[in-house]
Design a protein around this motif. Structure first.
Motif, mmCIF file in Angstrom:
data_model
loop_
_atom_site.group_PDB
_atom_site.id
_atom_site.type_symbol
_atom_site.label_atom_id
_atom_site.label_comp_id
_atom_site.label_asym_id
_atom_site.label_seq_id
_atom_site.Cartn_x
_atom_site.Cartn_y
_atom_site.Cartn_z
ATOM 1 N N VAL A 35 20.969 13.893 -3.792
ATOM 2 C CA VAL A 35 21.591 15.219 -3.890
ATOM 3 C C VAL A 35 21.036 16.138 -2.807
ATOM 4 C CG1 VAL A 35 21.881 17.260 -5.353
ATOM 5 C CG2 VAL A 35 22.147 14.965 -6.336
ATOM 6 N N SER A 36 19.738 16.102 -2.589
ATOM 7 C CA SER A 36 19.128 16.932 -1.542
ATOM 8 C C SER A 36 19.688 16.593 -0.168
ATOM 9 C CB SER A 36 17.610 16.755 -1.534
ATOM 10 O OG SER A 36 17.058 17.226 -2.736
ATOM 11 N N ALA A 37 19.876 15.311 0.112
ATOM 12 C CA ALA A 37 20.431 14.891 1.398
ATOM 13 C C ALA A 37 21.871 15.404 1.565
ATOM 14 C CB ALA A 37 20.384 13.370 1.524
ATOM 15 N N VAL A 38 22.662 15.310 0.499
ATOM 16 C CA VAL A 38 24.047 15.795 0.569
ATOM 17 C C VAL A 38 24.080 17.322 0.740
ATOM 18 C CG1 VAL A 38 26.232 15.990 -0.686
ATOM 19 C CG2 VAL A 38 24.994 13.817 -0.689
ATOM 20 N N VAL A 39 23.222 18.023 0.035
ATOM 21 C CA VAL A 39 23.149 19.487 0.173
ATOM 22 C C VAL A 39 22.750 19.856 1.607
ATOM 23 C CG1 VAL A 39 21.883 21.554 -0.539
ATOM 24 C CG2 VAL A 39 22.747 19.966 -2.260
ATOM 25 N N ALA A 40 21.801 19.122 2.162
ATOM 26 C CA ALA A 40 21.408 19.378 3.554
ATOM 27 C C ALA A 40 22.594 19.154 4.496
ATOM 28 C CB ALA A 40 20.234 18.482 3.942
ATOM 29 N N TRP A 41 23.384 18.118 4.213
ATOM 30 C CA TRP A 41 24.573 17.845 5.024
ATOM 31 C C TRP A 41 25.576 18.997 4.919
ATOM 32 C CZ3 TRP A 41 26.295 15.508 9.026
ATOM 33 C CH2 TRP A 41 27.658 15.319 9.216
ATOM 34 N N TYR A 42 25.836 19.450 3.685
ATOM 35 C CA TYR A 42 26.742 20.590 3.501
ATOM 36 C C TYR A 42 26.231 21.812 4.253
ATOM 37 C CZ TYR A 42 29.064 18.271 -0.509
ATOM 38 O OH TYR A 42 29.755 17.430 -1.327
ATOM 39 N N ALA A 43 24.948 22.098 4.094
ATOM 40 C CA ALA A 43 24.362 23.272 4.756
ATOM 41 C C ALA A 43 24.495 23.154 6.276
ATOM 42 C CB ALA A 43 22.901 23.440 4.351
ATOM 43 N N LEU A 44 24.272 21.968 6.791
ATOM 44 C CA LEU A 44 24.412 21.754 8.230
ATOM 45 C C LEU A 44 25.850 22.020 8.676
ATOM 46 C CD1 LEU A 44 23.094 20.652 10.902
ATOM 47 C CD2 LEU A 44 24.052 18.436 10.240
ATOM 48 N N CYS A 45 26.808 21.401 7.989
ATOM 49 C CA CYS A 45 28.220 21.535 8.370
ATOM 50 C C CYS A 45 28.766 22.939 8.149
ATOM 51 C CB CYS A 45 29.067 20.534 7.580
ATOM 52 S SG CYS A 45 28.752 18.816 7.982
ATOM 53 N N TRP A 46 28.407 23.553 7.037
ATOM 54 C CA TRP A 46 29.022 24.817 6.644
ATOM 55 C C TRP A 46 28.315 26.040 7.212
ATOM 56 C CZ3 TRP A 46 29.894 24.119 0.655
ATOM 57 C CH2 TRP A 46 30.760 23.033 0.439
ATOM 58 N N PHE A 47 27.024 25.948 7.466
ATOM 59 C CA PHE A 47 26.280 27.141 7.861
ATOM 60 C C PHE A 47 25.502 26.977 9.166
ATOM 61 C CE2 PHE A 47 26.563 27.167 3.179
ATOM 62 C CZ PHE A 47 27.371 28.271 3.041
ATOM 63 N N VAL A 48 24.754 25.895 9.318
ATOM 64 C CA VAL A 48 23.893 25.746 10.484
ATOM 65 C C VAL A 48 24.711 25.592 11.766
ATOM 66 C CG1 VAL A 48 22.105 24.313 11.575
ATOM 67 C CG2 VAL A 48 21.983 24.822 9.112
ATOM 68 N N VAL A 49 25.674 24.676 11.781
ATOM 69 C CA VAL A 49 26.482 24.481 12.988
ATOM 70 C C VAL A 49 27.247 25.757 13.360
ATOM 71 C CG1 VAL A 49 28.436 23.213 14.000
ATOM 72 C CG2 VAL A 49 26.607 21.973 12.813
ATOM 73 N N PRO A 50 27.912 26.430 12.411
ATOM 74 C CA PRO A 50 28.580 27.683 12.793
ATOM 75 C C PRO A 50 27.610 28.750 13.326
ATOM 76 C CG PRO A 50 29.439 26.911 10.709
ATOM 77 C CD PRO A 50 28.260 26.034 11.044
ATOM 78 N N MET A 51 26.446 28.876 12.690
ATOM 79 C CA MET A 51 25.481 29.878 13.159
ATOM 80 C C MET A 51 24.906 29.490 14.521
ATOM 81 S SD MET A 51 23.737 30.754 9.509
ATOM 82 C CE MET A 51 22.590 31.975 10.078
ATOM 83 N N TRP A 52 24.670 28.201 14.730
ATOM 84 C CA TRP A 52 24.179 27.719 16.015
ATOM 85 C C TRP A 52 25.217 27.986 17.105
ATOM 86 C CZ3 TRP A 52 25.924 23.414 18.962
ATOM 87 C CH2 TRP A 52 25.115 23.089 20.044
ATOM 88 N N THR A 53 26.476 27.708 16.788
ATOM 89 C CA THR A 53 27.560 27.959 17.743
ATOM 90 C C THR A 53 27.633 29.437 18.102
ATOM 91 O OG1 THR A 53 28.795 26.095 16.832
ATOM 92 C CG2 THR A 53 30.047 27.704 18.129
ATOM 93 N N LEU A 54 27.564 30.289 17.091
ATOM 94 C CA LEU A 54 27.611 31.734 17.330
ATOM 95 C C LEU A 54 26.432 32.192 18.171
ATOM 96 C CD1 LEU A 54 29.051 34.406 16.714
ATOM 97 C CD2 LEU A 54 27.644 34.571 14.654
ATOM 98 N N ARG A 55 25.264 31.725 17.833
ATOM 99 C CA ARG A 55 24.060 32.118 18.581
ATOM 100 C C ARG A 55 24.138 31.642 20.026
ATOM 101 N NH1 ARG A 55 17.748 30.839 17.270
ATOM 102 N NH2 ARG A 55 16.972 32.031 19.018
ATOM 103 N N ARG A 56 24.612 30.421 20.195
ATOM 104 C CA ARG A 56 24.745 29.870 21.543
ATOM 105 C C ARG A 56 25.751 30.663 22.369
ATOM 106 N NH1 ARG A 56 26.493 23.849 22.927
ATOM 107 N NH2 ARG A 56 26.435 24.272 25.111
ATOM 108 N N HIS A 57 26.851 31.049 21.724
ATOM 109 C CA HIS A 57 27.873 31.824 22.432
ATOM 110 C C HIS A 57 27.360 33.235 22.757
ATOM 111 C CE1 HIS A 57 31.756 33.359 23.631
ATOM 112 N NE2 HIS A 57 31.560 34.371 22.836
ATOM 113 N N SER A 58 26.662 33.869 21.817
ATOM 114 C CA SER A 58 26.218 35.247 22.026
ATOM 115 C C SER A 58 25.063 35.340 23.013
ATOM 116 C CB SER A 58 25.830 35.894 20.697
ATOM 117 O OG SER A 58 24.721 35.238 20.134
ATOM 118 N N SER A 59 24.367 34.231 23.272
ATOM 119 C CA SER A 59 23.250 34.271 24.221
ATOM 120 C C SER A 59 23.716 34.103 25.658
ATOM 121 C CB SER A 59 22.220 33.196 23.867
ATOM 122 O OG SER A 59 22.751 31.909 24.070
ATOM 123 N N ARG A 60 24.987 33.823 25.857
ATOM 124 C CA ARG A 60 25.523 33.652 27.221
ATOM 125 C C ARG A 60 25.683 34.984 27.907
ATOM 126 N NH1 ARG A 60 30.181 29.210 26.052
ATOM 127 N NH2 ARG A 60 28.783 27.553 25.513
#
Length: 166
Positions: free
Chosen positions: A141-166
Motif C-alpha cells: 500500500v505504501s508503494a502504491v501511495v508513493a506512486w500516486y503521489a509521484l504521478c499526481w503531485f510530484v511530477v506536476p510540481m516538478w514540471t511547474l518548478r522547472r518551467h518557472s525557473s527558466r
C-alpha cells in the motif's frame, strides 16, 4: 502583463485573451479534468456501498470493518468535493463571477484529489488485508501511495518548478 492592439491581455505564456476568455478557458479545462476523476470516484464509491450487503462483511475483523467505514466516508467526501465544481458553476452561472468560481472549483478539485488519494489508499488496504492476510500489505500500500503521489503531485510540481525557473 502587456496589452495587445486588440485590447486583450497577453500573459507570460503568449495567450491573447481577456480575463473573461481566460476564465472560460480555465473553466473548460477544469471541467474536463473533473469529469475524469468523477467517473472513477463514482464507480469506486458505488462498489464500496455494496460491500456492507455482502455475506462476507459480517465475518470481517473489527479492524477491517473500521477501515471499511473510514473508506466509505472518504469516498463520500471525495464525491462531494469532485461534484462541487458542477454545483458551484450551476449556482453562480451568469453572475459575472467566473474567475472567482474557477478559483474555488480548482480548490475543490485539488481537495477531491487529496481525498481520492486517501480513499484509494484505504480501499487498497482493506482489499489486500482481506484477500491476503499478509504482513507485506502495508508495504505494498505504501508503494502504491508513493506512486500516486509521484504521478499526481510530484511530477506536476516538478514540471511547474522547472518551467518557472527558466
Amino acid at each position: 502583463m502587456t496589452v495587445s492592439k486588440s485590447g486583450a491581455d497577453v500573459n507570460d505564456w503568449g495567450r491573447n485573451e481577456t480575463e473573461e476568455e481566460r476564465a472560460d478557458r480555465k473553466w473548460g479545462e477544469l471541467i474536463q479534468e473533473v469529469r475524469v476523476a468523477q467517473t472513477g470516484v463514482q464507480i469506486l464509491f458505488g462498489f464500496l456501498l455494496t460491500v456492507v450487503f455482502q455475506q462476507k462483511y459480517a465475518s470481517l475483523a473489527q479492524t477491517d470493518k473500521t477501515i471499511y467505514i473510514i473508506t466509505v466516508i472518504l469516498g463520500a467526501a471525495t464525491t462531494g468535493a469532485l461534484i462541487g465544481p458542477v454545483s458551484l458553476h450551476r449556482l453562480v452561472s451568469g453572475q459575472r463571477v467566473k474567475a472567482e468560481a474557477v478559483q474555488w472549483a480548482s480548490r475543490m478539485t485539488l481537495t477531491g484529489l487529496i481525498l481520492l488519494l486517501a480513499t484509494m489508499t484505504s480501499s487498497l488496504l482493506l482489499v489486500l488485508r482481506v484477500a491476503t492476510h499478509n504482513a507485506i500489505v502495508p508495504w505494498i500500500v505504501s508503494a502504491v501511495v508513493a506512486w500516486y503521489a509521484l504521478c499526481w503531485f510530484v511530477v506536476p510540481m516538478w514540471t511547474l518548478r522547472r518551467h518557472s525557473s527558466r
